[in-house]
Design a protein around this motif. Structure first.
Motif, short mmCIF file in Angstrom:
data_model
loop_
_atom_site.label_atom_id
_atom_site.label_comp_id
_atom_site.label_asym_id
_atom_site.label_seq_id
_atom_site.Cartn_x
_atom_site.Cartn_y
_atom_site.Cartn_z
N MET A 1 0.99 -1.38 0.06
CA MET A 1 -0.01 0.04 -0.07
C MET A 1 0.80 1.32 0.01
N GLN A 2 1.85 1.13 0.66
CA GLN A 2 2.84 2.33 0.84
C GLN A 2 3.42 2.56 -0.45
N SER B 1 7.57 2.37 2.57
CA SER B 1 7.32 0.73 2.04
C SER B 1 8.68 0.00 2.29
N GLU B 2 9.88 0.57 2.14
CA GLU B 2 11.17 -0.24 2.47
C GLU B 2 11.10 -0.33 3.86
N ILE B 3 10.85 0.32 4.78
CA ILE B 3 10.87 0.15 6.20
C ILE B 3 9.94 -0.99 6.58
N SER B 4 8.49 -0.97 6.01
CA SER B 4 7.81 -2.08 6.48
C SER B 4 8.25 -3.42 6.03
N SER B 5 8.77 -3.37 4.70
CA SER B 5 9.21 -4.56 4.07
C SER B 5 10.23 -5.19 5.14
N THR C 1 10.24 -1.78 -4.96
CA THR C 1 10.52 -0.37 -4.17
C THR C 1 11.80 0.30 -4.62
N SER C 2 12.81 -0.72 -4.48
CA SER C 2 14.14 -0.23 -4.69
C SER C 2 14.28 0.41 -6.17
#
Length: 624
Positions: A117-118, A127-131, A157-158
């Motif tokens: 979602m992020q 999104s990277e932090i949640s992943s 994301t990357s």
């Protein structure tokens, strides 16, 4: 005989309880599966009904798994109604319940959904932090099926953040894990999506020959057209796009038409939008404008039907170029309004995501504080017991307490002086805020009215100059406005600031932000750090022509330190004078007895060091 009857009665009761447990777990699992199927079938009324049933069963049993599922299904309801902020909030609640019952798989899956979602909201850092947090739950339990999806999301994301090498590594790791799964658990669909994403990664870098190799690799899978038509159409369309961009146009129209036929048959209306956009671009290049116009209108229709704003923007952009006169202006106006609206919504959604994370983290910290206070009370009880057994040390302790009292007095006095200084800073910040409000609400408003009068009088050149003045006033009001950390934490404010400026050719790296509890630092210091970071990023982007910035935060016992390094063109500090922005920044730093040091050489970039004392004492500012 009586003993035998007792044993028989006990055994019968045991069998009855066991059967009741089996019936309950069967009912619970069936209800959860029915909810999942209702979501995947896009059956919102049924999903709402099942969610109520889950809540009712939870209230009867107090089964925490059901409570976690209730919040999960509420999140799914929100997704079906396109209220993503609510969905993110319910995912958070479900994740926290699963954390308490130590259901690592459920926590990892909720974090995966949040990361997706992020990413969709362009909150790539979030999104990277949640992943990465999801990996910390999924890797220990070796949940390889979900690790495949998680590394694929990290790759996407990357790629959006311009970290192409990292993206490729994540995709390859996802492929490796997928290939290690037993054949019964291995999903070819996952493999095809990852192969397609690798191809898109190279297509984005205009390495079309390498991209084509990956698309063809996916298309060579056994019976892909019959078994996986959705993935087949995706790979075939991307192959056609790369071939077209390479100038190999022989089979492109046949491939696009085949994709169109498959997606119409599957009723995949969402992806039909992009196929029609590709066909429109194809015919536009051939100057067959009627066909291009037809496909752009089809793309617009399907994008509206599926609420796909990304493709809707592309369709409107195409139509504004393919039509003329008032019709072209109408499409262009729709494009501008939608684009501005999406930008505002994405920014709002990012802030809401950050607020939800902040509030959840705050509750966790409050629970930690309560636990710590309880431990402190226990320690105090033990301390008093020890005092009774060592009463002969009372005199010595009395002397020590006297010494500590003297020290406390001087420390307290020092602290009060510093607090008074901080209050003066806060008063000045309030004044700046009032000035900013007046500029924005009154001066800018008056200029806006005058601008309209000049336009109506056909004094267009004067109106344009006045509009520039109005924009300068507006920018000045934003620069003077204060920063609040009451709703969104300092940490998330910095992350949002970096996200706003982050571009593929202007990379910003943050270090040390996550390593400290910033709630213990005074708001005046945090505000100064935020403004310093913003001023430095703006200078690097506007004047230094930098492509990379490294921002380092560190907090020591007596001071907080901010170090900013860029690879820009640099300047001679013996010749160059500080601009207004830096002068204002230095004045703010001096108000808190801080130091500002700038080291730069022509062609070697610039390093800015800011040090703010936590107790109010340090050396003078330097500019060298």
């Amino acid at each position: 005989m009586k003993i035998f009857l007792c044993i028989l009665l006990f055994y019968s009761s045991f069998l009855l309880v066991s059967q009741e447990n089996k019936d309950y777990f069967s009912k619970r699992d069936s209800l959860i599966e029915a909810g999942r199927q209702a979501y995947f079938g896009n059956k919102l009324p049924l999903l709402k009904k099942i969610t109520i049933q889950v809540d009712s069963l939870y209230k009867k049993t107090n089964d925490s798994i059901l409570l976690a599922k209730y919040y999960h299904f509420k999140a799914l309801e929100s997704k079906l109604t396109y209220t993503n902020d609510s969905a993110f909030y319910y995912y958070h609640l479900s994740k926290d319940i699963s954390k308490k019952i130590k259901d690592s798989l459920a926590v990892g899956r909720r974090l995966l959904s949040m990361a997706i979602m992020q990413r969709d909201a362009k909150d790539y850092l979030g999104s990277e932090i949640s992943s990465i947090e999801a990996l910390s739950y999924l890797e220990p339990i070796r949940s390889n099926q979900y690790l495949v999806s998680q590394y694929n999301v990290l790759g996407l994301t990357s790629s959006e953040l311009g970290k192409n090498i990292e993206a490729e590594n994540y995709y390859n790791k996802s492929l490796t894990i997928n290939s290690s799964l037993p054949k019964s658990e291995r999903r070819t669909s996952d493999f095809l999506y990852i192969i397609n994403n690798l191809g898109l990664l190279y297509q984005k870098q205009k390495q079309h020959k390498k991209a084509i190799l990956y698309f063809k690799k996916g298309l060579l899978q056994d019976s892909i057209q019959e078994k996986f038509p959705t993935q087949y159409a995706l790979l075939l369309e991307n192959l056609a796009a790369s071939n077209y961009l390479l100038g190999k146009k022989e089979n492109v129209i046949l491939q696009y038409n085949e994709v169109l036929h498959i997606r119409e048959k599957l009723k995949n209306y969402n992806e039909l939008s992009i196929t029609h956009i590709n066909l429109s671009e194809y015919y536009k290049d051939l100057k067959q404008y009627q066909k291009a116009l037809f496909h752009s209108n089809e793309a617009l229709k399907y994008a509206k039907q599926t609420h796909n704003n990304k493709y809707l923007l592309e369709a409107l952009d195409n139509l504004s170029k393919l039509t003329k006169g008032e019709q072209s202006k109408q499409y262009l106006n729709e494009y501008i309004i939608l684009n501005d609206s999406l930008f505002q919504n994405e920014r709002k959604l990012k802030n809401q995501f950050a607020k939800i994370r902040y509030e959840t983290g705050k509750k966790e910290k409050e629970n930690t504080v309560l636990k710590t206070e309880n431990q402190q009370k226990q320690a105090e009880i033990l301390y008093h017991k020890q005092q009774k057994t060592i009463g002969w040390l009372a005199a010595a302790i009395g002397l020590l307490l006297f010494g500590f009292s003297v020290m406390f007095y001087f420390q307290r006095r020092k602290k009060l002086l510093y607090q008074a200084q901080l209050q003066q800073v806060q008063v000045r910040e309030h004044e700046r805020k009032q000035i900013a409000k007046s500029l924005h609400d009154e001066v800018a408003g008056d200029l806006r009215l005058l601008h309209r009068k000049l336009e109506k009088s056909n004094l267009l050149e004067e109106a344009q100059k006045l509009d520039a003045v109005k924009e300068n006033v507006r920018n000045l009001s934003h620069q003077l406005s204060s920063v609040s950390f009451n709703k969104v934490s300092f940490k998330n404010q910095i992350i949002n600031l970096v996200s706003d400026y982050f571009e593929p050719d202007f990379k910003i790296k943050l270090n040390g932000l996550q390593n400290y509890n910033w709630t213990t630092v005074d708001n005046s210091i945090k505000r100064l750090l935020y403004l310093s970071t913003r001023e430095s990023i703006q200078n690097c982007k506007k004047y230094a022509k930098a492509s990379k910035i490294i921002i380092n935060f560190s907090v020591h016992k007596k001071y907080v330190h901010l170090n900013i390094i860029d690879d820009g063109i640099g300047f001679d500090t013996n010749i160059s004078k500080k601009g207004i922005g830096l002068q204002n920044l230095q004045e703010r730093i001096e108000e808190l007895n801080g130091t500002l040091t700038i080291n730069s050489e022509v062609g070697k970039g610039t390093q800015t060091d800011i040090q703010i004392p936590l107790n109010g004492w340090t050396n003078k500012n330097t500019f060298s």
